[in-house]
Design a protein around this motif. Structure first.
Motif, PDB file in Angstrom:
ATOM      1  N   LEU A 119      34.809 132.127  61.073  1.00  0.00           N
ATOM      2  CA  LEU A 119      34.859 132.632  62.435  1.00  0.00           C
ATOM      3  C   LEU A 119      36.258 132.373  63.000  1.00  0.00           C
ATOM      4  CD1 LEU A 119      32.724 133.814  64.503  1.00  0.00           C
ATOM      5  CD2 LEU A 119      32.647 131.512  65.470  1.00  0.00           C
ATOM      6  N   ASP A 122      39.577 131.218  67.912  1.00  0.00           N
ATOM      7  CA  ASP A 122      39.458 131.419  69.355  1.00  0.00           C
ATOM      8  C   ASP A 122      38.031 131.718  69.798  1.00  0.00           C
ATOM      9  OD1 ASP A 122      39.307 133.948  68.268  1.00  0.00           O
ATOM     10  OD2 ASP A 122      40.784 134.856  69.605  1.00  0.00           O
ATOM     11  N   LEU A 123      37.100 131.857  68.837  1.00  0.00           N
ATOM     12  CA  LEU A 123      35.697 132.078  69.175  1.00  0.00           C
ATOM     13  C   LEU A 123      34.837 130.832  68.988  1.00  0.00           C
ATOM     14  CD1 LEU A 123      34.981 135.622  67.667  1.00  0.00           C
ATOM     15  CD2 LEU A 123      35.435 135.014  70.051  1.00  0.00           C
ATOM     16  N   THR A 126      33.369 129.344  72.141  1.00  0.00           N
ATOM     17  CA  THR A 126      32.417 130.265  72.756  1.00  0.00           C
ATOM     18  C   THR A 126      31.068 130.213  72.056  1.00  0.00           C
ATOM     19  OG1 THR A 126      34.192 131.762  73.427  1.00  0.00           O
ATOM     20  CG2 THR A 126      31.969 132.697  73.307  1.00  0.00           C
ATOM     21  N   VAL A 127      31.071 130.126  70.746  1.00  0.00           N
ATOM     22  CA  VAL A 127      29.856 130.221  69.941  1.00  0.00           C
ATOM     23  C   VAL A 127      29.179 128.866  69.758  1.00  0.00           C
ATOM     24  CG1 VAL A 127      28.979 130.744  67.624  1.00  0.00           C
ATOM     25  CG2 VAL A 127      30.620 132.292  68.737  1.00  0.00           C
ATOM     26  N   ARG A 143      30.779 130.762  61.403  1.00  0.00           N
ATOM     27  CA  ARG A 143      30.181 132.087  61.172  1.00  0.00           C
ATOM     28  C   ARG A 143      28.687 131.952  60.894  1.00  0.00           C
ATOM     29  NH1 ARG A 143      32.514 137.032  62.231  1.00  0.00           N
ATOM     30  NH2 ARG A 143      34.394 136.468  61.062  1.00  0.00           N
ATOM     31  N   PHE A 146      27.020 131.350  64.227  1.00  0.00           N
ATOM     32  CA  PHE A 146      27.001 132.611  64.979  1.00  0.00           C
ATOM     33  C   PHE A 146      25.868 133.502  64.501  1.00  0.00           C
ATOM     34  CE2 PHE A 146      28.127 137.050  65.449  1.00  0.00           C
ATOM     35  CZ  PHE A 146      28.630 137.143  66.745  1.00  0.00           C
TER      36      PHE A 146
END
Length: 227
Positions: A119, A122-123, A126-127, A143, A146
């Motif tokens: 992933l 920068d995510l 958030t996740v 990932r 997510f």
């Protein structure tokens, strides 16, 4: 092609759940009038994905011995399944898969497909919750988390009709990353805070798939909140 992925997922399915794959790069065919209106202004790639999902879902109905039926898109953009059915459609990593089951047997189904790549940094915030990141530090963990959260969101949505944020769920991966548990960090009626959803993870053909089936247990009541 995703033969290995599809075969691995089918081996995990309980009786009564049908899984069918379709090619989201194929020409737009098979849409029924009730479905086509939702795609009138969509870009061609989205039209192809949408049509592939509906073809796969109708083929899954036939696998269950049921007649194919329209699956229009609701105002919330979720599929509106025919009376008596529940299902989920996932597009991702170059493929499309649909799961369908009878609503009398399953309260909800969840499936998500993602590329088996890390992933983006920068995510991650958030996740992943702080718990998620503390528990799992492998390159692929973000990932996988997510994917697990997306599948859980889909499985519970057929009952709650509520949107979940990524930080509304905490995920625990099994040591061999073949299973996961996603736990609600807030109430989401009919699911209480602390409810845990268990699912499978499969990595094949360069794709991660997260799968959840919610049985309609005889001692548990899930009100049918489909719109």
């Amino acid at each position: 092609m995703t033969e290995a992925l599809t075969a691995a997922l089918r081996a995990l399915l309980p009786p009564g759940v049908a899984l069918v794959q379709a090619d989201p790069s194929a020409p737009v065919t098979g849409l029924l009038p009730q479905e086509a209106a939702a795609m009138a202004r969509a870009v061609p790639a989205r039209q192809r994905e949408f049509a592939a999902g509906r073809r796969a879902a109708r083929a899954a109905m036939i696998t269950l011995g049921l007649p194919p039926a329209p699956i229009p898109q609701g105002g919330d953009r979720a599929p509106v399944w025919p009376d008596g059915l529940t299902g989920t459609i996932s597009h991702g990593a170059g493929t499309c898969l649909a799961l369908v089951a009878r609503i009398g047997d399953f309260a909800g189904l969840g499936l998500d497909l993602e590329p088996a790549t890390a992933l983006p940094d920068d995510l991650m915030d958030t996740v992943c919750t702080t718990q998620d990141r503390a528990r799992h530090t492998s390159a692929l963990a973000g990932r996988l988390i997510f994917c697990a959260k997306e599948a859980t969101y889909k499985a519970q949505y057929s009952q709650s009709r509520q949107l979940l944020e990524f930080h509304d769920l905490a995920v625990t991966l099994s040591p061999d990353v073949s299973r996961f548990t996603a736990t609600l960090l807030r109430p989401c009626p009919p699911f209480a805070e602390g409810t845990s959803f268990s699912g499978h993870l499969v990595i094949e053909d360069g794709i991660i798939a997260a799968l959840i089936t919610l049985p309609r247990e005889s001692n548990t009541v899930f009100p049918d909140r489909r719109q």
